[in-house]
Scaffold this active site. Structure first.
Site, PDB file in Angstrom:
ATOM      1  N   ARG A  71       0.847  -1.198   0.000  1.00 33.73           N
ATOM      2  CA  ARG A  71       0.000   0.000   0.000  1.00 33.73           C
ATOM      3  C   ARG A  71       0.881   1.246   0.000  1.00 33.73           C
ATOM      4  O   ARG A  71       1.662   1.450   0.925  1.00 33.73           O
ATOM      5  CB  ARG A  71      -0.917   0.001   1.228  1.00 33.73           C
ATOM      6  CG  ARG A  71      -1.970  -1.095   1.199  1.00 33.73           C
ATOM      7  CD  ARG A  71      -2.900  -1.003   2.383  1.00 33.73           C
ATOM      8  NE  ARG A  71      -2.196  -1.251   3.635  1.00 33.73           N
ATOM      9  CZ  ARG A  71      -2.762  -1.180   4.841  1.00 33.73           C
ATOM     10  NH1 ARG A  71      -4.032  -0.830   4.955  1.00 33.73           N
ATOM     11  NH2 ARG A  71      -2.062  -1.445   5.922  1.00 33.73           N
ATOM     12  N   ASP A  73       1.661   5.390  -0.005  1.00 32.07           N
ATOM     13  CA  ASP A  73       1.140   6.570   0.674  1.00 32.07           C
ATOM     14  C   ASP A  73       0.657   7.624  -0.318  1.00 32.07           C
ATOM     15  O   ASP A  73       0.894   7.528  -1.527  1.00 32.07           O
ATOM     16  CB  ASP A  73       2.219   7.199   1.557  1.00 32.07           C
ATOM     17  CG  ASP A  73       2.562   6.358   2.765  1.00 32.07           C
ATOM     18  OD1 ASP A  73       1.709   5.544   3.176  1.00 32.07           O
ATOM     19  OD2 ASP A  73       3.675   6.511   3.294  1.00 32.07           O
ATOM     20  N   ARG A 234      10.975   6.511   2.832  1.00 30.23           N
ATOM     21  CA  ARG A 234      11.074   7.966   2.926  1.00 30.23           C
ATOM     22  C   ARG A 234      11.935   8.394   4.108  1.00 30.23           C
ATOM     23  O   ARG A 234      12.617   9.423   4.051  1.00 30.23           O
ATOM     24  CB  ARG A 234       9.672   8.568   3.010  1.00 30.23           C
ATOM     25  CG  ARG A 234       8.882   8.433   1.707  1.00 30.23           C
ATOM     26  CD  ARG A 234       7.414   8.765   1.910  1.00 30.23           C
ATOM     27  NE  ARG A 234       7.239  10.126   2.412  1.00 30.23           N
ATOM     28  CZ  ARG A 234       6.080  10.587   2.871  1.00 30.23           C
ATOM     29  NH1 ARG A 234       5.009   9.786   2.903  1.00 30.23           N
ATOM     30  NH2 ARG A 234       5.974  11.839   3.298  1.00 30.23           N
TER      31      ARG A 234
END
Length: 312
Positions: A71, A73, A234
């Site tokens: 999934r 972001d 990230r």
């Protein structure tokens, strides 16, 4: 507008995996994540899952529920996303109509006609019921692209982070080495309740492609792991950007890893890693084992790893 499925034929819950009346399909797709509120369906938000399930519902005229490899972001892109779904066999047989295409080929064509332009399903194929897009994956590869100067800024690209300061790619590469292997990446993750933050980071490489190569002039991070916890890529990139700018020593990412904390870092000490913006991040590839190993691999992946000892 979301399709209203209550009036469509054959209403009811999604078919159970392994049901002889159903077929499992694997979809390989790409999307530009700029205008999506992430992958997962959320009320009142435009999401990739929501758009794809709506399109499948229009075509199949039964509810479609998707399981995805990873999934993404809000604002994150994908070139090699994978998902699976189960559809009734008799529904699938209607997709080709009068054409000589296979049902899976016909589904790809029909999806192209109803999906928005920022989602493309490249391939659909029938797979064994043991295939699981999420738990069957052996590893995932992300790439993060950075433009660190006006000469490389391209206003037509929405998958690149514009960075105002030049970065030392060699220093970032050296600082990455200590992060490789299996570790508790709590300092680099937003933990989910009941989920482990232990991951095996297999590759973390930094390149600045030269003239004539793809992504010429950009800085490209290639990140490979068995799986990623929330915000992990990230945060890895965010910590290493500090090294590339010269604000942090090359030893600092390893100190962040060893701290295993969600407390914010201080000027002189290690804490949780800073997180970079989403727009430079792309899910590039998801790898799966041979068909005969799918069931065993998925069962293994569902087993949570034991936590590491507490940090001193």
């Amino acid at each position: 507008m979301p399709v209203e499925l209550s009036h469509l034929s054959a209403p009811g819950p999604a078919p159970a995996p392994g049901d002889r009346g159903t077929v499992r399909l694997r979809l390989d797709l790409s999307y530009d994540g700029t205008d999506f509120h992430g992958w997962a369906t959320q009320p009142g938000q435009r999401t990739v899952q929501g758009e794809l399930e709506e399109a499948l519902g229009r075509i199949a005229r039964v509810p479609a529920r998707i399981t995805v490899a990873g999934r993404t972001d809000t604002g994150v892109h994908a070139r090699g996303q994978v998902c699976h779904l189960d559809l009734p066999r008799d529904v699938l047989a209607t997709f080709p109509g009068r054409s000589d295409r296979s049902p899976a080929e016909a589904l790809v064509t029909r999806l192209a006609g109803v999906l928005p332009s920022d989602i493309v399903v490249h391939v659909a194929r029938e797979v064994d019921d043991d295939f699981d897009a999420r738990f069957g994956a052996q590893w995932r590869r992300y790439r993060y692209r950075i433009s660190d100067g006006p000469a490389a800024h391209d206003p037509l690209r929405r998958d690149v982070l514009r960075h105002r300061r030049p970065l030392d790619v060699e220093a970032m590469g050296r600082a990455s080495i200590a992060l490789l292997g299996e570790h508790d990446f709590l300092s680099f993750c937003k933990p989910r309740e009941g989920a482990t933050t232990i991951r095996e980071l297999r590759e973390l490489r930094w390149d600045r492609p030269g003239e004539g190569r793809a992504d010429e002039g950009l800085i490209v991070a290639t990140v490979v792991a068995d799986a990623f916890c929330h915000h992990m890529v990230r945060s890895l990139v965010g910590a290493l950007i500090g090294v590339g700018e010269g604000r942090r020593p090359e030893s600092w990412p390893a100190q962040v890893l060893a701290a295993r904390t969600r407390d914010a870092a201080t000027r002189d000490g290690a804490g949780s890693a800073p997180m970079c913006p989403p727009q430079g991040l792309t899910l590039d590839h998801v790898a799966y084992p041979p068909d005969e190993e799918l069931a065993a691999w998925a069962a293994r992946a569902r087993t949570l790893r034991s936590p590491l000892p507490s940090a001193d």
